[in-house]
Write a protein that holds these residues in place. Sequence first.
Motif, short mmCIF file in Angstrom:
data_model
loop_
_atom_site.label_atom_id
_atom_site.label_comp_id
_atom_site.label_asym_id
_atom_site.label_seq_id
_atom_site.Cartn_x
_atom_site.Cartn_y
_atom_site.Cartn_z
N GLN A 1 -0.47 5.99 6.34
CA GLN A 1 -0.72 7.06 7.30
C GLN A 1 -1.95 6.78 8.16
O GLN A 1 -1.91 6.92 9.38
CB GLN A 1 -0.89 8.38 6.54
CG GLN A 1 -0.78 9.61 7.43
CD GLN A 1 -0.90 10.89 6.61
OE1 GLN A 1 -0.66 10.88 5.40
NE2 GLN A 1 -1.28 11.97 7.27
N TYR B 1 0.80 -1.22 0.00
CA TYR B 1 0.00 0.00 0.00
C TYR B 1 0.84 1.28 0.00
O TYR B 1 1.99 1.29 0.42
CB TYR B 1 -0.97 -0.01 1.18
CG TYR B 1 -2.06 -1.03 1.00
CD1 TYR B 1 -3.23 -0.71 0.31
CD2 TYR B 1 -1.90 -2.33 1.47
CE1 TYR B 1 -4.22 -1.66 0.11
CE2 TYR B 1 -2.89 -3.28 1.28
CZ TYR B 1 -4.04 -2.94 0.59
OH TYR B 1 -5.02 -3.88 0.39
N GLY B 2 0.20 2.35 -0.45
CA GLY B 2 0.86 3.64 -0.60
C GLY B 2 0.74 4.51 0.65
O GLY B 2 0.20 4.08 1.68
N PRO B 3 1.24 5.74 0.55
CA PRO B 3 1.36 6.62 1.71
C PRO B 3 0.05 6.88 2.44
O PRO B 3 0.04 6.96 3.67
CB PRO B 3 1.90 7.93 1.11
CG PRO B 3 2.52 7.54 -0.18
CD PRO B 3 1.78 6.35 -0.68
N SER B 4 -1.08 7.01 1.72
CA SER B 4 -2.30 7.41 2.42
C SER B 4 -2.78 6.28 3.33
O SER B 4 -3.20 6.52 4.46
CB SER B 4 -3.39 7.84 1.43
OG SER B 4 -3.85 6.73 0.70
N THR C 1 9.55 -0.34 3.09
CA THR C 1 8.87 -0.47 1.81
C THR C 1 9.26 0.73 0.97
O THR C 1 10.03 1.60 1.41
CB THR C 1 7.33 -0.51 1.96
OG1 THR C 1 6.86 0.83 2.19
CG2 THR C 1 6.89 -1.41 3.09
N GLU C 2 8.68 0.80 -0.23
CA GLU C 2 8.95 1.94 -1.11
C GLU C 2 8.59 3.26 -0.42
O GLU C 2 9.16 4.30 -0.70
CB GLU C 2 8.13 1.76 -2.39
CG GLU C 2 8.41 2.76 -3.48
CD GLU C 2 7.48 2.58 -4.68
OE1 GLU C 2 6.85 1.50 -4.78
OE2 GLU C 2 7.37 3.52 -5.49
N PHE C 3 7.62 3.19 0.50
CA PHE C 3 7.07 4.43 1.04
C PHE C 3 7.40 4.69 2.50
O PHE C 3 7.06 5.74 3.02
CB PHE C 3 5.54 4.43 0.86
CG PHE C 3 5.11 4.32 -0.57
CD1 PHE C 3 5.26 5.41 -1.43
CD2 PHE C 3 4.59 3.14 -1.07
CE1 PHE C 3 4.87 5.32 -2.76
CE2 PHE C 3 4.20 3.04 -2.40
CZ PHE C 3 4.35 4.13 -3.24
N VAL C 4 8.00 3.71 3.18
CA VAL C 4 8.23 3.93 4.61
C VAL C 4 9.46 3.16 5.06
O VAL C 4 9.79 2.10 4.53
CB VAL C 4 6.99 3.52 5.45
CG1 VAL C 4 6.77 2.01 5.43
CG2 VAL C 4 7.09 4.04 6.88
#
Lengths: 352, 352
Positions: A178, A172-175, A237-240
């Motif tokens: 978060q 999953y992505g940033p949103s 991950t790619e985002f965190v």
Amino acid sequence: MRDKLNVAVLGTGQMGSGIVRLLMRKQGVAIVGVYGRRADRAGVDVGEAIGLDEKMGVALTADLPGMLSSAKPDVVIQATCSKVEQAADEIKTAVQGGANVISIAEEMAYPSYEAPGLSEEIHTLAMENEVTVVGTGINPGFVLDLLVISLTGVCYGVESITARRINDLSPYGPSVLQTQGVGITPEAFKKGVEDGSVVGHFGFPESISMIAAALGWKIEKIEQTRDPIISNVHRETEFVNIEPGLTAGCTHTAKGYMDGKPVIHLIHPQQVHPHLEDVQTGDYIDIKGEPDISFSSGPEIPGGIGTIALAVNMIPQVVTSLPGLKTMADLPAPAAIMGDVRQLIESRKYGE
Amino acid sequence: MRDKLNVAVLGTGQMGSGIVRLLMRKQGVAIVGVYGRRADRAGVDVGEAIGLDEKMGVALTADLPGMLSSAKPDVVIQATCSKVEQAADEIKTAVQGGANVISIAEEMAYPSYEAPGLSEEIHTLAMENEVTVVGTGINPGFVLDLLVISLTGVCYGVESITARRINDLSPYGPSVLQTQGVGITPEAFKKGVEDGSVVGHFGFPESISMIAAALGWKIEKIEQTRDPIISNVHRETEFVNIEPGLTAGCTHTAKGYMDGKPVIHLIHPQQVHPHLEDVQTGDYIDIKGEPDISFSSGPEIPGGIGTIALAVNMIPQVVTSLPGLKTMADLPAPAAIMGDVRQLIESRKYGE
């Protein structure tokens, strides 16, 4: 055979575009409209808008009433939001345009829990226009409610239900990360829960309400807890980027009480890279009753795919059902559409 | 609130009497008639006939039309037979008497497979009388068909399905053990399969047909195999004594073919005391598709309890559904009845 079934999709995010792609693979379906809320993208070919290699010949529109009156969809699939109050205007517009509606807004799985007034409005409009409205998705809508309900069907009686969904947030992505409170300090997580920025899972009250309604249980209280999953190892991950001591995810639980006792207990720990601490992902349904029933899958049913698939696969059920606002427990079981949708609809109409 | 729902039961065997006992525990239900085929037992109190400690105040009858016209059941539950041709007369009589029908006759799970003509007759009568007829049971009716269908709902597409039910025959009596070919030589087993006295499981073609219809697959051929499970150890129940080298049960399988390939594979080994040779009982559903889905339970869902429970728990669904001859895939999911049946029926009528 009749003309293809006309389907429109509301939303061009990850879910909406996935739904469009899956619809393109199904026989007997024509995608007649795709609506996005952003007016600046209106007119762009949908193929381009959702990143296909080719044009689809359908232009993205931000004019929902216009699309409904020109394209006349038999079914509208909504993938624009999570709450009933955000979803209701689009649904009412679609219903008044004569379309059946399948929504993946989480609260629409059991909309009368959060929004009884809007639910009644939608139901009345659906009856007047002789169409069916249902909310679905992997969860709420399937794993922690419909599947649980179905399994209770083999019981003389049920004392309590515990269902767990242990999944992996890594894709999953940033949103999403978060709202799940990933990659922050335990203190920031706690503050996030208090101020509402750390949400955890969306849909526990809906799942509990759907189960209770199907069984005839009266739930007097729903309690939820959101606790940080604190990582002991480095996870990335790619985002965190998570150092030991920071949060890898959120364990969200809900209990539904009847006569002072918790009779439905739903547990949903979500984190990135659970295997790094030997956590096995999976779906686990345990019914304490006569007899006890224990069903499980490992790994868990993938969430994104499952939600997209259910939204598309419920088309024949929604088209052939009695009109009104329904839940997944009111409609026939979902089934993968492997043949022509028109034939599946005809065979379901056998009983009319 | 409306009067209690009137329910009649056909059959006083293990299943029929279990259904009566379970109905007695449900709120909002009145058992208004119990029919047995044996005229010599007519007039006996049902409580006595099924071995309860107390009288029920309902006399067993062998006069089905008479019972229907005097007791006017809303729902008739049939537990008298296995085949459509044995079941059809009672069902047609009940339908003409204005009753919805739930049958546990195995072939009624998908009656048009064995008896398309009788199915059409029943369907037409059900439409005329505005009632619903459905066949259910643990298998066919749930584990190897409805549950499989529901799980495909989360898939973009399905390539093939394998489902196994590994269970224990130890609780069963002589007639089941005989039809499963238990406690005989492998040669006698083979001869029994040839002459039809060793039957194995009843309902594979129905399960395969139900799955295929729900997904829109065209099955061109169904192949079945029945092989002896030869015991390596001594196994014994109240009714059978098995020396090593004799049969402990039957492995019955069925494959449904589409375009020359087996797309549905159902496997059902049934034996007494499987644990004596370290065989784990359970239900296993494996879907090869996008994504693969693997769900399982251990031990298996108990067959007798499951069938009785489903027959009773489907009452609200059958009462509130569109009329006609239906399958479990056409109706909302089963759910344990834990509240008043009348309230469950009212809440399901919300959409009308």
